[in-house]
Design a protein around this motif. Structure first.
Motif, PDB file in Angstrom:
ATOM      1  N   LEU A  48      39.163  22.796  39.094  1.00  0.00           N
ATOM      2  CA  LEU A  48      38.600  23.047  40.357  1.00  0.00           C
ATOM      3  C   LEU A  48      39.378  21.959  41.516  1.00  0.00           C
ATOM      4  O   LEU A  48      39.631  22.355  42.523  1.00  0.00           O
ATOM      5  CB  LEU A  48      37.310  22.368  40.260  1.00  0.00           C
ATOM      6  CG  LEU A  48      36.316  23.309  39.560  1.00  0.00           C
ATOM      7  CD1 LEU A  48      34.934  22.647  39.691  1.00  0.00           C
ATOM      8  CD2 LEU A  48      36.229  24.583  39.956  1.00  0.00           C
ATOM      9  N   ASN A 229      26.720  35.634  43.372  1.00  0.00           N
ATOM     10  CA  ASN A 229      27.951  35.596  42.222  1.00  0.00           C
ATOM     11  C   ASN A 229      28.017  36.838  41.434  1.00  0.00           C
ATOM     12  O   ASN A 229      28.977  36.920  40.862  1.00  0.00           O
ATOM     13  CB  ASN A 229      27.534  34.279  40.977  1.00  0.00           C
ATOM     14  CG  ASN A 229      27.762  33.118  41.619  1.00  0.00           C
ATOM     15  OD1 ASN A 229      28.287  32.830  42.594  1.00  0.00           O
ATOM     16  ND2 ASN A 229      27.504  32.129  40.850  1.00  0.00           N
ATOM     17  N   THR A 247      32.584  38.080  46.857  1.00  0.00           N
ATOM     18  CA  THR A 247      32.960  37.992  45.476  1.00  0.00           C
ATOM     19  C   THR A 247      34.077  39.407  45.248  1.00  0.00           C
ATOM     20  O   THR A 247      34.931  39.057  44.336  1.00  0.00           O
ATOM     21  CB  THR A 247      31.816  38.031  44.508  1.00  0.00           C
ATOM     22  OG1 THR A 247      30.975  39.136  44.769  1.00  0.00           O
ATOM     23  CG2 THR A 247      31.133  36.904  44.280  1.00  0.00           C
ATOM     24  N   ALA A 268      39.380  31.893  47.985  1.00  0.00           N
ATOM     25  CA  ALA A 268      38.378  31.840  46.810  1.00  0.00           C
ATOM     26  C   ALA A 268      37.595  30.629  47.021  1.00  0.00           C
ATOM     27  O   ALA A 268      36.350  30.299  46.801  1.00  0.00           O
ATOM     28  CB  ALA A 268      39.264  31.486  45.523  1.00  0.00           C
ATOM     29  N   MET A 269      38.148  29.419  47.574  1.00  0.00           N
ATOM     30  CA  MET A 269      37.255  28.214  47.688  1.00  0.00           C
ATOM     31  C   MET A 269      36.262  28.566  48.851  1.00  0.00           C
ATOM     32  O   MET A 269      34.978  27.961  48.594  1.00  0.00           O
ATOM     33  CB  MET A 269      38.250  27.035  48.329  1.00  0.00           C
ATOM     34  CG  MET A 269      39.385  26.460  47.132  1.00  0.00           C
ATOM     35  SD  MET A 269      38.207  25.902  45.651  1.00  0.00           S
ATOM     36  CE  MET A 269      39.252  26.322  44.506  1.00  0.00           C
ATOM     37  N   ALA A 272      33.237  30.188  47.087  1.00  0.00           N
ATOM     38  CA  ALA A 272      32.556  29.534  46.284  1.00  0.00           C
ATOM     39  C   ALA A 272      31.672  28.361  47.058  1.00  0.00           C
ATOM     40  O   ALA A 272      30.742  27.628  46.493  1.00  0.00           O
ATOM     41  CB  ALA A 272      33.601  28.529  45.272  1.00  0.00           C
ATOM     42  N   ALA A 276      28.461  26.075  45.462  1.00  0.00           N
ATOM     43  CA  ALA A 276      28.942  24.661  45.313  1.00  0.00           C
ATOM     44  C   ALA A 276      27.738  23.687  46.153  1.00  0.00           C
ATOM     45  O   ALA A 276      27.523  23.042  45.538  1.00  0.00           O
ATOM     46  CB  ALA A 276      30.185  24.216  45.439  1.00  0.00           C
TER      47      ALA A 276
ATOM     48  N   LEU B 115      30.113  29.118  39.565  1.00  0.00           N
ATOM     49  CA  LEU B 115      31.094  29.524  40.594  1.00  0.00           C
ATOM     50  C   LEU B 115      31.062  31.263  40.305  1.00  0.00           C
ATOM     51  O   LEU B 115      30.687  31.613  39.174  1.00  0.00           O
ATOM     52  CB  LEU B 115      32.339  29.100  40.530  1.00  0.00           C
ATOM     53  CG  LEU B 115      32.748  27.594  40.672  1.00  0.00           C
ATOM     54  CD1 LEU B 115      34.010  27.310  40.266  1.00  0.00           C
ATOM     55  CD2 LEU B 115      32.207  27.203  41.896  1.00  0.00           C
ATOM     56  N   PRO B 116      31.227  32.003  41.209  1.00  0.00           N
ATOM     57  CA  PRO B 116      31.372  33.390  41.359  1.00  0.00           C
ATOM     58  C   PRO B 116      32.606  33.826  39.923  1.00  0.00           C
ATOM     59  O   PRO B 116      33.799  32.883  40.221  1.00  0.00           O
ATOM     60  CB  PRO B 116      31.698  33.963  42.728  1.00  0.00           C
ATOM     61  CG  PRO B 116      31.268  32.858  43.370  1.00  0.00           C
ATOM     62  CD  PRO B 116      31.410  31.431  42.637  1.00  0.00           C
ATOM     63  N   VAL B 119      36.263  33.745  41.628  1.00  0.00           N
ATOM     64  CA  VAL B 119      36.674  32.566  42.267  1.00  0.00           C
ATOM     65  C   VAL B 119      37.331  31.925  40.764  1.00  0.00           C
ATOM     66  O   VAL B 119      38.434  31.315  40.885  1.00  0.00           O
ATOM     67  CB  VAL B 119      35.560  31.552  42.702  1.00  0.00           C
ATOM     68  CG1 VAL B 119      36.082  30.203  43.011  1.00  0.00           C
ATOM     69  CG2 VAL B 119      35.269  31.898  43.979  1.00  0.00           C
ATOM     70  N   VAL B 120      36.535  31.931  39.660  1.00  0.00           N
ATOM     71  CA  VAL B 120      37.134  31.573  38.289  1.00  0.00           C
ATOM     72  C   VAL B 120      38.520  32.279  38.063  1.00  0.00           C
ATOM     73  O   VAL B 120      39.379  31.476  37.791  1.00  0.00           O
ATOM     74  CB  VAL B 120      35.999  31.569  37.221  1.00  0.00           C
ATOM     75  CG1 VAL B 120      36.703  31.412  35.878  1.00  0.00           C
ATOM     76  CG2 VAL B 120      34.740  30.988  37.589  1.00  0.00           C
ATOM     77  N   TRP B 168      34.356  28.355  32.053  1.00  0.00           N
ATOM     78  CA  TRP B 168      33.447  28.798  32.946  1.00  0.00           C
ATOM     79  C   TRP B 168      31.922  28.449  32.503  1.00  0.00           C
ATOM     80  O   TRP B 168      31.083  27.869  33.357  1.00  0.00           O
ATOM     81  CB  TRP B 168      33.712  30.310  33.322  1.00  0.00           C
ATOM     82  CG  TRP B 168      32.712  30.671  34.462  1.00  0.00           C
ATOM     83  CD1 TRP B 168      32.205  30.356  35.442  1.00  0.00           C
ATOM     84  CD2 TRP B 168      32.304  32.177  34.350  1.00  0.00           C
ATOM     85  NE1 TRP B 168      31.434  31.209  36.145  1.00  0.00           N
ATOM     86  CE2 TRP B 168      31.602  32.432  35.485  1.00  0.00           C
ATOM     87  CE3 TRP B 168      32.348  33.308  33.469  1.00  0.00           C
ATOM     88  CZ2 TRP B 168      30.907  33.426  35.830  1.00  0.00           C
ATOM     89  CZ3 TRP B 168      31.956  34.381  33.927  1.00  0.00           C
ATOM     90  CH2 TRP B 168      31.259  34.528  35.071  1.00  0.00           C
TER      91      TRP B 168
END
Lengths: 298, 293
Positions: A48, A229, A247, A268-269, A272, A276, B115-116, B119-120, B168
Motif C-alpha cells: 500500500l 467495491n 472500479t 487506483a489510489m 481507494a 479507505a 480496497l476494491p 485497486v488491489v 487482500w
C-alpha cells in the motif's frame, strides 16, 4: 505447624526457580512472536505504501533502478494529469450515485422487513425467514447471465439504474441483522407505547429505529463500501465509458496511455480513497458490522 | 381484536413488500430462468429451442470447462488453506499486543480488505511488474537472476493470484479469529499456567480446541467465496492466454458475453450453483452439529 513451614521453605525456592526459568523461556518465545507479528504487519502494509509513494514520483524516477522509499522529487503532477485527462471525475460521480442509491435502498427496505419479521405476526412470517436464510446459498455470480437478460428486458443496461438493480442482492444479511437487533429491544418499550396509543409505524420510527441508530450507521457504511467495491456486475452492466463506476473505469485507463506506472497507480489510489477514509474514520463501526454479517453467514 | 389483527397484517404487508419484490426479482426469477435456459440453445438475448440436457453433455466433453473446474479447485486449495492458517497465526500474534500497537498492527493487516479489487490488482501489477516491479528483486533470487513476467508465466499465474488474494482478504479472517480468541476466558490460561502447562501445551490443549469452531467457520466461508473467483483472475489475465487460466465464473462470462451462448453459459452456471448449494448445506450442517454439542 513446623512441618508445613519446613515443606514450604523447601518448595518455595524450587518453585521460584522454575517460574524464573519459565519466565525467561516465555519472554524469548514471546519476543520472537511479537517481532514476527510486527514484521508481518510491515510486510502487509508495504505494498500500500509503495503504491502510494510511487504516485508522488515523476515517471522518470519511477523507472529508475534501485529502491527509493521517498521521491527525490516530490510531485502531484500524476494526480493533476489523471484528474484533468481521464474521466475519473465522472466515474467518481457514477460510483457515488450508484453506491449511495444501493445503500439507501438496501438499508431502508431491510429495516422495514426486519421490523416486520421481528415484531409483527402475519401469515408466511416463518416462510420468509427461511427464504432469507436460503438466499445465502445462492452464488450471485452464477446469476449474472440472467441478471443481464432481465436488466436488458427492463431496458436499463448501460444505465446507472441497471448497475444498481442486481447489487441489491446483498440485502438479506442486512434484514437478518436488523431482525436480531429489533428482537433484543425490551418488550416494555413496546407495551408502554401501545398503551399511549402509538401505532406500528410510530413504534417503528420513534422507538425501534432510533434505539438502533448505531447499527443503522454500521450497516449503511459496510453496504456503501461493499457497493463501491463491486466489480463484476458494474463491469457487465455498462459498456460506455461515461457510465462506468470507478472500479471498472480504472481498469480502462491502461489502454489510453500505454504504460505510465505512476499515473495508473494515481487513478487506483483515488479509487481507494473514499473507502479507505470511511474505514479509518469509522473503524469500530466497520469491524462491528463485518463481524455481525460474518457471524450470520456462518 | 379482529380489526387490530387486520391492521397488523396490512402493516406487515406494507413493510415486507419492497423486500419481497426485490427478492423475487433478483433471486427467485433469475434462478428459475437460469435452470430453464440451461436446457435450451438460446443466445444471450432472445429465445432458444428446447434441447434437453445437450448443454450438460457438451460441458462434460468441453476441455475448456474441465480446465476451468481444475483451475478453480487449484485456486481454492492455494488460497483457502494458507489464508485460514496464516490468519490464525496473525491473530495469535496480534492478540498478544496491547493498546495502540494492537490497533495499528491490526489496521495494517485489515486495510487491504476494504480496497476494491481493481485497486488491489493495480498495486500488485506494479509490485510484480516485469521491468520495474520491486518484488522482482525477490523473484530474481529464485529465477537465476532473471526477471520473470509472473502473470504471463502459466505455472506462476494461479499461485500469484492466490498470493494476492490472501494478501487482500486475510484481515477479514484475522478479525474473526481475534473475536474467537477474546471469547476464551483468561482464567483457563491462568489455571493451566498454575498447573505448569507451557506455551505449546496451552496452545494445543486450550487454544486450538476452543478456536476450532472459528477455524471451521473461516475455512468454509473462504471455500464458498473462492469458488466464485472471477475478478482477480480476469484482471491479471487481461491480454494474456486467458483460456489457460480460465476459472468457472469466467467460463460462464465467456460463453454468455463473448460467444453469445446463453444456454451453455447457464448450464455451467447451474453446475456452479449446485456445487455451492451442496457446500452451503454441508457448512450449515457442520455448524449446526457444533451448536448442538
Amino acid at each position: 505447624m513446623t512441618v508445613s513451614v519446613d515443606s514450604a521453605a523447601l518448595v518455595a525456592p524450587e518453585a521460584a526457580r522454575r517460574r524464573l526459568s519459565r519466565l525467561q523461556h516465555l519472554d524469548l518465545a514471546g519476543l520472537v512472536v511479537t517481532l514476527a507479528t510486527l514484521l508481518g504487519a510491515v510486510f502487509w502494509a508495504f505494498p500500500l505504501y509503495w503504491g502510494l509513494v510511487t504516485t508522488f514520483k515523476p515517471e522518470y524516477e519511477v523507472v529508475r533502478p534501485g529502491i527509493a522509499l521517498w521521491p527525490a522529487h516530490f510531485t502531484l503532477e500524476n494526480y493533476g494529469h489523471v484528474l484533468l485527462e481521464t474521466k475519473i471525475g465522472l466515474w467518481y460521480i457514477n460510483s457515488l450515485i450508484t453506491s449511495g442509491a444501493v445503500t439507501v435502498i438496501v438499508v431502508t427496505m431491510s429495516a422495514c422487513a426486519g421490523y416486520a419479521i421481528s415484531q409483527l405476526d402475519f401469515p408466511g412470517r416463518r416462510f420468509f425467514w427461511w427464504a432469507i436464510l436460503a438466499s445465502f446459498m445462492v452464488p450471485v455470480p452464477a446469476l449474472i447471465v440472467n441478471h443481464f437478460i432481465l436488466m436488458s428486458q427492463l431496458g436499463v443496461i448501460n444505465t446507472l439504474a441497471g448497475v444498481v438493480g442486481p447489487l441489491l442482492v446483498y440485502s438479506p444479511v442486512v434484514v437478518i441483522i436488523y431482525k436480531q437487533f429489533f428482537d433484543s429491544v425490551p418488550k416494555d418499550f413496546r407495551e408502554a407505547a401501545v398503551m399511549d396509543g402509538s401505532n406500528e409505524f410510530q413504534l417503528f420510527f420513534r422507538i425501534y429505529l432510533p434505539m438502533n441508530w448505531g447499527i443503522t450507521t454500521a450497516l449503511a457504511i459496510i453496504t456503501f463500501i461493499g457497493a463501491w467495491n463491486q466489480f463484476l456486475w458494474p463491469f457487465l452492466a455498462v459498456s460506455s465509458e461515461d457510465r462506468m463506476n470507478i472500479t471498472v473505469g480504472i481498469t480502462q485507463v491502461h489502454d489510453a496511455f500505454g504504460v505510465q506506472y505512476a499515473r495508473d497507480l494515481a487513478v487506483a489510489m483515488l479509487a481507494a480513497l473514499p473507502v479507505a477514509l470511511v474505514y479509518l474514520i469509522f473503524q469500530r463501526r466497520v469491524t462491528q458490522a463485518i463481524m455481525l454479517s460474518a457471524g450470520i453467514k456462518g | 381484536m379482529l380489526r387490530s389483527k387486520r391492521i397488523e397484517y396490512l402493516t406487515a404487508a406494507a413493510l415486507m413488500t419492497p423486500f419481497v419484490v426485490i427478492y423475487g426479482v433478483l433471486f427467485v426469477y433469475p434462478t428459475i430462468k437460469m435452470v430453464e435456459q440451461s436446457l435450451t440453445n438460446a443466445p444471450l438475448i432472445g429465445p432458444g429451442k428446447w434441447i434437453g440436457f445437450d448443454n450438460f453433455h457438451r460441458l462434460a466433453s468441453d476441455r475448456l470447462f474441465s480446465v476451468a473446474i481444475w483451475n478453480t479447485l487449484y485456486f481454492v486449495v492455494l488460497s483457502v488453506v494458507p489464508s485460514t492458517l496464516l490468519a490464525l497465526a496473525v491473530a495469535l500474534g496480534v492478540n498478544r499486543l496491547k493498546g495502540w500497537t494492537q490497533s495499528v498492527v491490526l489496521a495494517a493487516f485489515f486495510l487491504p480488505y476494504i480496497l476494491p479489487v481493481s485497486v488491489v490488482t493495480a498495486i500488485w501489477a506494479w509490485m510484480l511488474d516485469k521491468d520495474f516491479g520491486i518484488a522482482q528483486n525477490a523473484v530474481q533470487l529464485f529465477n537465476n537472476g532473471q526477471h520473470l513476467s509472473i502473470f504471463r508465466t502459466i505455472p506462476m499465474f494461479m499461485p500469484a493470484v492466490a498470493f494476492v488474494t490472501v494478501w487482500w482478504l486475510l484481515g477479514f479472517n484475522v478479525l474473526l479469529f481475534i473475536a474467537g480468541l477474546r471469547n476464551i476466558s483468561s482464567e483457563i490460561y491462568e489455571a493451566a499456567g498454575l498447573d505448569g502447562a507451557g506455551r505449546w501445551a496451552q496452545f494445543t490443549r486450550i487454544t486450538w480446541p476452543l478456536i476450532w469452531p472459528v477455524t471451521v467457520l473461516v475455512f468454509t466461508i473462504q471455500l464458498i467465496l473462492q469458488l466464485k473467483i472471477f475478478d482477480q483472475v480476469y484482471l491479471f489475465a487481461q491480454g494474456g492466454r486467458v483460456d489457460a487460466t480460465m476459472v468457472m465464473v469466467q467460463y460462464i462470462y465467456k460463453q454468455a458475453f463473448q460467444m453469445n451462448k446463453g444456454g451453455l453459459a447457464d448450464a455451467a452456471a447451474v453446475v456452479l450453483f449446485l456445487l455451492i448449494v451442496v457446500l452451503s448445506v454441508l457448512q450449515f450442517q457442520l455448524l449446526r452439529a457444533r451448536g448442538a454439542r
